[in-house]
Design an enzyme around this catalytic site. Structure first.
Site, PDB file in Angstrom:
ATOM      1  N   ARG A  56      30.439  18.733 -34.461  1.00 52.44           N
ATOM      2  CA  ARG A  56      31.851  18.461 -34.724  1.00 52.44           C
ATOM      3  C   ARG A  56      32.099  17.011 -35.168  1.00 52.44           C
ATOM      4  O   ARG A  56      33.204  16.649 -35.523  1.00 52.44           O
ATOM      5  CB  ARG A  56      32.681  18.799 -33.474  1.00 52.44           C
ATOM      6  CG  ARG A  56      32.723  20.302 -33.175  1.00 52.44           C
ATOM      7  CD  ARG A  56      33.155  20.632 -31.762  1.00 52.44           C
ATOM      8  NE  ARG A  56      32.037  20.604 -30.807  1.00 52.44           N
ATOM      9  CZ  ARG A  56      32.150  20.916 -29.518  1.00 52.44           C
ATOM     10  NH1 ARG A  56      33.320  21.287 -29.035  1.00 52.44           N
ATOM     11  NH2 ARG A  56      31.099  20.850 -28.720  1.00 52.44           N
TER      12      ARG A  56
ATOM     13  N   LYS B 243      25.289  12.546 -32.009  1.00 49.69           N
ATOM     14  CA  LYS B 243      26.609  12.196 -31.441  1.00 49.69           C
ATOM     15  C   LYS B 243      26.533  11.075 -30.422  1.00 49.69           C
ATOM     16  O   LYS B 243      27.340  10.136 -30.448  1.00 49.69           O
ATOM     17  CB  LYS B 243      27.210  13.444 -30.805  1.00 49.69           C
ATOM     18  CG  LYS B 243      28.509  13.191 -30.077  1.00 49.69           C
ATOM     19  CD  LYS B 243      29.193  14.473 -29.656  1.00 49.69           C
ATOM     20  CE  LYS B 243      28.470  15.224 -28.570  1.00 49.69           C
ATOM     21  NZ  LYS B 243      29.241  16.382 -28.089  1.00 49.69           N
TER      22      LYS B 243
ATOM     23  N   GLY C 214      25.559  13.313 -21.917  1.00 47.81           N
ATOM     24  CA  GLY C 214      25.514  12.056 -22.676  1.00 47.81           C
ATOM     25  C   GLY C 214      26.752  11.794 -23.498  1.00 47.81           C
ATOM     26  O   GLY C 214      26.913  10.706 -24.057  1.00 47.81           O
TER      27      GLY C 214
ATOM     28  N   GLY D 210      35.271  23.998 -20.497  1.00 42.38           N
ATOM     29  CA  GLY D 210      35.035  25.190 -19.685  1.00 42.38           C
ATOM     30  C   GLY D 210      36.113  25.245 -18.596  1.00 42.38           C
ATOM     31  O   GLY D 210      36.455  24.217 -18.009  1.00 42.38           O
TER      32      GLY D 210
ATOM     33  N   GLU E 166      33.590  29.413 -20.701  1.00 38.09           N
ATOM     34  CA  GLU E 166      33.535  28.481 -21.818  1.00 38.09           C
ATOM     35  C   GLU E 166      34.632  28.781 -22.841  1.00 38.09           C
ATOM     36  O   GLU E 166      35.096  29.919 -22.951  1.00 38.09           O
ATOM     37  CB  GLU E 166      32.152  28.539 -22.484  1.00 38.09           C
ATOM     38  CG  GLU E 166      31.055  27.945 -21.628  1.00 38.09           C
ATOM     39  CD  GLU E 166      31.332  26.492 -21.232  1.00 38.09           C
ATOM     40  OE1 GLU E 166      31.807  25.718 -22.072  1.00 38.09           O
ATOM     41  OE2 GLU E 166      31.073  26.148 -20.063  1.00 38.09           O
TER      42      GLU E 166
ATOM     43  N   ASN F  83      36.026  22.175 -16.220  1.00 40.02           N
ATOM     44  CA  ASN F  83      34.714  21.688 -15.829  1.00 40.02           C
ATOM     45  C   ASN F  83      34.462  20.383 -16.574  1.00 40.02           C
ATOM     46  O   ASN F  83      34.494  20.361 -17.805  1.00 40.02           O
ATOM     47  CB  ASN F  83      33.661  22.746 -16.226  1.00 40.02           C
ATOM     48  CG  ASN F  83      32.247  22.227 -16.070  1.00 40.02           C
ATOM     49  OD1 ASN F  83      31.949  21.479 -15.140  1.00 40.02           O
ATOM     50  ND2 ASN F  83      31.375  22.638 -16.984  1.00 40.02           N
TER      51      ASN F  83
ATOM     52  N   ASN G  47      30.483 -36.375 -45.688  1.00 43.29           N
ATOM     53  CA  ASN G  47      31.543 -35.668 -46.395  1.00 43.29           C
ATOM     54  C   ASN G  47      30.926 -34.809 -47.503  1.00 43.29           C
ATOM     55  O   ASN G  47      30.204 -35.313 -48.366  1.00 43.29           O
ATOM     56  CB  ASN G  47      32.524 -36.669 -47.014  1.00 43.29           C
ATOM     57  CG  ASN G  47      33.750 -35.940 -47.527  1.00 43.29           C
ATOM     58  OD1 ASN G  47      34.692 -35.676 -46.795  1.00 43.29           O
ATOM     59  ND2 ASN G  47      33.690 -35.568 -48.795  1.00 43.29           N
TER      60      ASN G  47
ATOM     61  N   ALA H 139      30.024 -36.800 -58.218  1.00 45.56           N
ATOM     62  CA  ALA H 139      30.464 -35.413 -58.442  1.00 45.56           C
ATOM     63  C   ALA H 139      29.714 -34.794 -59.616  1.00 45.56           C
ATOM     64  O   ALA H 139      29.392 -35.479 -60.588  1.00 45.56           O
ATOM     65  CB  ALA H 139      31.965 -35.398 -58.702  1.00 45.56           C
TER      66      ALA H 139
ATOM     67  N   ARG I 213      25.251 -36.728 -64.152  1.00 44.84           N
ATOM     68  CA  ARG I 213      25.995 -35.946 -65.158  1.00 44.84           C
ATOM     69  C   ARG I 213      26.059 -36.721 -66.475  1.00 44.84           C
ATOM     70  O   ARG I 213      25.984 -37.953 -66.482  1.00 44.84           O
ATOM     71  CB  ARG I 213      27.372 -35.563 -64.645  1.00 44.84           C
ATOM     72  CG  ARG I 213      28.280 -36.694 -64.320  1.00 44.84           C
ATOM     73  CD  ARG I 213      29.679 -36.195 -63.964  1.00 44.84           C
ATOM     74  NE  ARG I 213      30.570 -37.323 -63.892  1.00 44.84           N
ATOM     75  CZ  ARG I 213      30.999 -37.864 -62.771  1.00 44.84           C
ATOM     76  NH1 ARG I 213      30.618 -37.384 -61.598  1.00 44.84           N
ATOM     77  NH2 ARG I 213      31.812 -38.903 -62.805  1.00 44.84           N
TER      78      ARG I 213
HETATM   79  C1  UD1 Z   1      30.301  21.310 -22.119  1.00 49.67           C
HETATM   80  C2  UD1 Z   1      30.398  22.368 -21.009  1.00 49.67           C
HETATM   81  C3  UD1 Z   1      31.864  22.621 -20.667  1.00 49.67           C
HETATM   82  C4  UD1 Z   1      32.510  21.313 -20.244  1.00 49.67           C
HETATM   83  C5  UD1 Z   1      32.330  20.236 -21.308  1.00 49.67           C
HETATM   84  C6  UD1 Z   1      32.762  18.894 -20.768  1.00 49.67           C
HETATM   85  C7  UD1 Z   1      28.465  23.882 -21.252  1.00 49.67           C
HETATM   86  C8  UD1 Z   1      28.009  25.196 -21.748  1.00 49.67           C
HETATM   87  N1  UD1 Z   1      29.770  23.602 -21.463  1.00 49.67           N
HETATM   88  O1  UD1 Z   1      30.901  21.810 -23.290  1.00 49.67           O
HETATM   89  O2  UD1 Z   1      31.982  23.546 -19.606  1.00 49.67           O
HETATM   90  O3  UD1 Z   1      33.897  21.535 -20.024  1.00 49.67           O
HETATM   91  O4  UD1 Z   1      30.933  20.108 -21.682  1.00 49.67           O
HETATM   92  O5  UD1 Z   1      32.731  17.893 -21.747  1.00 49.67           O
HETATM   93  O6  UD1 Z   1      27.699  23.124 -20.688  1.00 49.67           O
HETATM   94  N2  UD1 Z   1      23.228  19.326 -25.137  1.00 49.67           N
HETATM   95  C9  UD1 Z   1      21.847  19.362 -25.022  1.00 49.67           C
HETATM   96  N3  UD1 Z   1      21.169  20.461 -25.471  1.00 49.67           N
HETATM   97  C10 UD1 Z   1      21.819  21.528 -25.992  1.00 49.67           C
HETATM   98  C11 UD1 Z   1      23.225  21.503 -26.093  1.00 49.67           C
HETATM   99  C12 UD1 Z   1      23.895  20.373 -25.645  1.00 49.67           C
HETATM  100  O7  UD1 Z   1      21.235  18.397 -24.550  1.00 49.67           O
HETATM  101  O8  UD1 Z   1      21.127  22.490 -26.364  1.00 49.67           O
HETATM  102  C13 UD1 Z   1      23.948  18.133 -24.673  1.00 49.67           C
HETATM  103  C14 UD1 Z   1      24.800  17.496 -25.760  1.00 49.67           C
HETATM  104  O9  UD1 Z   1      24.060  16.501 -26.465  1.00 49.67           O
HETATM  105  C15 UD1 Z   1      25.964  16.891 -24.988  1.00 49.67           C
HETATM  106  C16 UD1 Z   1      26.049  17.761 -23.742  1.00 49.67           C
HETATM  107  O10 UD1 Z   1      24.837  18.480 -23.659  1.00 49.67           O
HETATM  108  O11 UD1 Z   1      25.716  15.562 -24.617  1.00 49.67           O
HETATM  109  C17 UD1 Z   1      27.225  18.728 -23.809  1.00 49.67           C
HETATM  110  O12 UD1 Z   1      27.124  19.523 -24.966  1.00 49.67           O
HETATM  111  P1  UD1 Z   1      28.396  19.895 -25.834  1.00 49.67           P
HETATM  112  O13 UD1 Z   1      27.948  20.714 -26.973  1.00 49.67           O
HETATM  113  O14 UD1 Z   1      29.194  18.697 -26.117  1.00 49.67           O
HETATM  114  O15 UD1 Z   1      29.186  20.832 -24.793  1.00 49.67           O
HETATM  115  P2  UD1 Z   1      30.751  21.079 -24.711  1.00 49.67           P
HETATM  116  O16 UD1 Z   1      31.143  22.060 -25.769  1.00 49.67           O
HETATM  117  O17 UD1 Z   1      31.472  19.796 -24.716  1.00 49.67           O
HETATM  118 MG    MG Z   2      30.889  17.845 -25.148  1.00 48.71          MG
END
Ligand code: UD1
Ligand code: MG
Length: 458
Positions: free
Chosen positions: A20, A27, A110, A146, A160, A175, A383, A429, A446
């Site tokens: 996104r 990201k 993260g 979520g 979700e 969540n 200067n 100059a 000059r």
């Molecule tokens: C997720 C939660 C959601 C919560 C929200 C809060 C899940 C399924 N959903 O949704 O319930 O409300 O965060 O911000 O967990 N990542 C991986 N490996 C993957 C997919 C994602 O390491 O295969 C990491 C991403 O880099 C990111 C984090 O997990 O830092 C969350 O992933 P993201 O896709 O942002 O989840 P959300 O849709 O925000």
């Molecule tokens: Mg997220």
């Protein structure tokens, strides 16, 4: 949590691309207040008594590892080559997890940069006696998060966004993504999830209904600070969080006695130590480590990076100063550019459209207009006339220019480095200086002026 009997490990999920964001950069490397989003999370976690920190990485993994700074000895990078969901990411960690079954595992995302140490410590404290504890929040616009489904007050499931039905749209409790789980239970539950959902991903959040069905109480704590749990999924959210962060920093600085013309047009992307009676006008950007003494004025549109400024300095509009030390009572700008380890002594004037690079500028010296001074040592009371330049680059090497005390460099002169101008010397100059000049010597190169209109006139 009793850390003496149960040790704490942290997992930070950071493998996703962040579709996104529409970016080639992962990201979590996008910056908030000048620092990668993930770096904010790591820096916070380093304040916890953690045994091990696992960072799940994947998309543009090498770049991520290069850009993230951590001296924590037990930082473990876990590769998730295919990002099949947050649950799949945890499965990857479990394959490599070193530790006891009664460890507690704090799971962080993260992409939630502003989570505070205070909230995490409270969550860990309230986790005592439970196998799973969630950090939730009640927010007015839950879209994207979520949703927490409760029955008779007890949490039974997380739904979700893509699976939310009409019935669930009213749920305001979300969540945050942050949870603490007992290691043994996590290892069991995480292998029971499937990808039968709208996104065809393995959701970590599915362990909640699994835990509930196997008779466990899902403990929860609510966060009241909504910015702390704000997840960044797109650039609009990143901008909102940046403005929130900047406002918070500005408020703290204002209450500490720093004057800002407008907190909405001020950005600090690093750290600032400051003295008394400083005024910072609109659209000033401060980056890296900035130290400012007393009675300093920074006018509009200036950008400063890794700069130390002593007392009573004025920086006029649209000046850029980087990696520089400015001593007291100097006047800089407008439109000055000073950079690359330059040191500016007391009472110096560096004015309009003057670039100063890797140069030492002596006390009471002046370069008021339109100059380039690179790789130079400039003495006291020198200067530099308008348009004078040091020719420091011969196509291969950078060469030094030394201008001794009380020298006068006439307007529009070129000093071909390496070169030494003696103290008290004068350069007329328009001169191109190719040989060293002795102390007190006056030189000019000059050609004489003549008119081409009258014949026989030299
Ligand atoms: C997720 C939660 C959601 C919560 C929200 C809060 C899940 C399924 N959903 O949704 O319930 O409300 O965060 O911000 O967990 N990542 C991986 N490996 C993957 C997919 C994602 O390491 O295969 C990491 C991403 O880099 C990111 C984090 O997990 O830092 C969350 O992933 P993201 O896709 O942002 O989840 P959300 O849709 O925000
Ligand atoms: Mg997220």
């Amino acid at each position: 949590m009793n850390t003496s009997s149960q040790e704490l490990s942290v997992i930070i999920l950071s493998a996703g691309q962040g579709k996104r964001m529409f970016s080639a950069t992962p990201k979590v490397l996008h910056k908030l207040a000048g620092k990668p989003i993930l770096q904010h999370v790591i820096d916070t976690v380093l304040n916890l008594p953690t045994k091990k920190i696992y960072i799940v990485y994947g998309y543009e993994g090498q770049l991520l590892r290069k850009k993230i700074i951590s001296n924590h000895s037990s930082l473990n990078w876990i590769l998730q080559s295919n990002q099949n969901g947050t649950g799949h990411a945890i499965q990857k960690v479990m394959e490599k997890y070193e530790g006891a079954n009664n460890d507690q595992i704090l799971i962080l995302y993260g992409d939630i940069p502003l989570i505070s140490i205070k909230t995490l410590s409270r969550l860990l404290y309230f986790h005592t006696g439970f196998n799973i504890s969630l950090l939730t929040a009640k927010i007015d616009s839950p879209y994207g998060y979520g949703r927490i489904l409760r029955k008779d007050g007890l949490i039974v499931k997380i739904i979700e966004q893509d699976d939310v039905s009409e019935n669930h749209k009213k749920i305001r409790e979300i969540n945050t993504g942050i949870m603490v789980v007992n290691k043994k239970k996590l290892n069991t539950w995480i292998h029971q999830i499937n990808n039968n959902n709208a996104k065809k991903e393995f959701y970590l959040t599915d362990i909640v209904s699994i835990a509930h069905h196997s008779g466990h109480v899902i403990n929860s704590m609510q966060s009241k600070n909504t910015f702390e749990i704000f997840g960044i999924n797109n650039r609009l959210q990143l901008m909102h969080l940046e403005r929130f962060y900047q406002k918070k920093q500005a408020k703290k600085l204002l209450l500490n006695g720093l004057s800002l013309a407008d907190h909405r047009r001020f950005d600090l992307r690093g750290t600032l130590k400051h003295g008394k009676d400083i005024f910072i006008d609109v659209n000033v950007i401060l980056e890296g480590n900035i130290i400012i003494g007393d009675r300093v004025k920074i006018c509009n549109g200036c950008k400063l990076k890794n700069v130390t400024i002593n007392n009573d300095v004025i920086i006029y509009p649209y000046s850029i100063i980087e990696n520089t030390h400015l001593d007291s009572n100097s006047i800089i700008g407008p439109f000055a550019h000073i950079h690359s380890n330059s040191r500016i002594s007391k009472n110096v004037n560096i004015g309009n459209f003057v670039e100063v690079k890797n140069t030492i500028f002596g006390k009471n010296s002046k370069a008021g207009h339109l100059s380039y001074l690179g790789d130079a040592n400039i003495g006291k009371k020198v200067n530099i006339g308008a348009g004078a330049i040091t020719c420091n680059f011969d196509g291969k090497n950078k060469n030094k220019t030394i201008i001794n005390n009380d020298a006068f460099i006439g307007a529009n002169s070129e000093l071909i480095a390496p070169i030494i101008i003696g103290s008290g010397a004068t350069v007329g100059a328009g001169t191109t200086v190719t040989k060293n000049i002795n102390n007190g010597e006056k030189i000019i190169s000059r050609i004489r002026q003549f008119s081409i209109l009258k014949k026989n006139n030299s």
